[in-house]
Design an enzyme around this catalytic site. Structure first.
Site, PDB file in Angstrom:
ATOM      1  N   THR A  19      18.395 -20.219 -42.039  1.00 22.97           N
ATOM      2  CA  THR A  19      18.203 -21.144 -40.921  1.00 22.97           C
ATOM      3  C   THR A  19      18.489 -20.489 -39.582  1.00 22.97           C
ATOM      4  O   THR A  19      17.838 -20.787 -38.577  1.00 22.97           O
ATOM      5  CB  THR A  19      19.099 -22.387 -41.106  1.00 22.97           C
ATOM      6  OG1 THR A  19      18.713 -23.072 -42.303  1.00 22.97           O
ATOM      7  CG2 THR A  19      18.978 -23.340 -39.928  1.00 22.97           C
ATOM      8  N   THR A  31      22.845 -20.657 -45.409  1.00 18.62           N
ATOM      9  CA  THR A  31      24.107 -21.238 -45.884  1.00 18.62           C
ATOM     10  C   THR A  31      24.048 -21.770 -47.313  1.00 18.62           C
ATOM     11  O   THR A  31      25.093 -21.980 -47.921  1.00 18.62           O
ATOM     12  CB  THR A  31      24.552 -22.384 -44.943  1.00 18.62           C
ATOM     13  OG1 THR A  31      23.538 -23.401 -44.921  1.00 18.62           O
ATOM     14  CG2 THR A  31      24.801 -21.863 -43.546  1.00 18.62           C
ATOM     15  N   ASP A  32      22.845 -21.992 -47.872  1.00 13.64           N
ATOM     16  CA  ASP A  32      22.759 -22.597 -49.200  1.00 13.64           C
ATOM     17  C   ASP A  32      23.454 -21.766 -50.267  1.00 13.64           C
ATOM     18  O   ASP A  32      24.101 -22.306 -51.174  1.00 13.64           O
ATOM     19  CB  ASP A  32      21.295 -22.819 -49.594  1.00 13.64           C
ATOM     20  CG  ASP A  32      20.680 -24.008 -48.883  1.00 13.64           C
ATOM     21  OD1 ASP A  32      21.442 -24.793 -48.265  1.00 13.64           O
ATOM     22  OD2 ASP A  32      19.446 -24.157 -48.922  1.00 13.64           O
TER      23      ASP A  32
END
Length: 258
Positions: free
Chosen positions: A63, A140-141
């Site tokens: 992201t 971040t996942d």
């Protein structure tokens, strides 16, 4: 009904209180913001007391590097130079020795094959005498999984030089973009002596977590991560250009079992 003899002193007291309050508010309005003052002082202290570190940056997409496509879906499309170019104050903290894009995907697509690619570049950079620390820009996942994998790689997790992972909860084109701040805070942490030998860390929203004790807790919050396995909260917090507060000291050589 209140007598006139008692009413007059009360009115005088009220006027005195009102005048005092007005003077206080005027003083507050003209007083320099202490946070702004500290921020400026922090920058000069950093420049005067410590040279910027040599920082290698490894990018993987996520992201932090994403903008909306024609259908509104976030896709990684911003290169590392563009990401770093908008980080105000980064040059005061770090000299960028190189930017290495090893992958360019959302981290939900990560598999062990990609972990090995990232680890190979990180280990290579840490081995260089011209590099003091490595910053990995990551989605971040699966950031916590990548961080833990790196922690358990000989020559990374047990290295005295810090490896820091960071990302963003908002895309690069968002008016709420948190990527630049996270990059700067990660560089400040990497430049701190407290990061030396602390293993692989995740830094988000000024909070630093050990790769061993971290989990993503809130997908709608810039401060998305928290402690895990009974370990509550971050191990440190970045609070300025040259200030890091440490809560727990960790030995990177003992975090990975076996």
């Amino acid at each position: 009904m209140m007598q006139r003899s008692t009413l007059l002193p009360l009115l005088i007291a009220m006027l005195l209180v009102s005048a005092t309050h007005a003077r206080t508010m005027d003083a507050m309005a003209t007083t320099e913001n202490p946070l702004q003052k500290d921020a400026g002082r922090g920058r000069s202290l950093l420049q005067g007391k410590k040279e910027p570190i040599n920082l290698a940056v490894v990018t993987t997409g996520g992201t932090i590097a994403s903008v909306p496509d024609a259908n509104g879906k976030l896709v990684p499309a911003v290169n590392g130079s563009e990401l770093l170019g908008v980080v105000v104050g980064l040059g005061d903290v770090a000299n960028i020795t190189g930017i290495y894009r090893v992958i360019n995907i959302g981290s939900s697509e990560f598999t062990p094959r990609y972990w090995k690619i990232v680890a190979g570049e990180v280990k290579k950079q840490l081995a260089l005498d011209t590099v003091d620390a490595v910053l990995v820009l990551h989605g971040t996942d699966t950031m916590q999984q990548t961080a833990w994998y790196l922690q358990c790689i000989n020559g990374i997790g047990n290295h005295m030089k810090p490896t820091v992972l960071t990302g963003a909860m908002y895309g690069a084109a968002s008016p709420f973009a948190d990527g630049p701040g996270n990059i700067l805070s990660s560089a400040v942490w990497a430049a701190s002596e407290l990061s030396q030998g602390a293993g692989v860390n995740i830094q988000m929203a000024g909070k630093v977590y050990s790769s061993r004790y971290v989990t993503k807790m809130d997908a709608n919050n810039p401060s998305a991560f928290g402690g895990s396995d009974g370990f509550i909260g971050p191990v440190a917090r970045v609070v300025g250009f040259n200030k890091v507060v440490q809560f727990s000291k960790l030995d990177g050589k003992s975090l990975c079992p076996g």
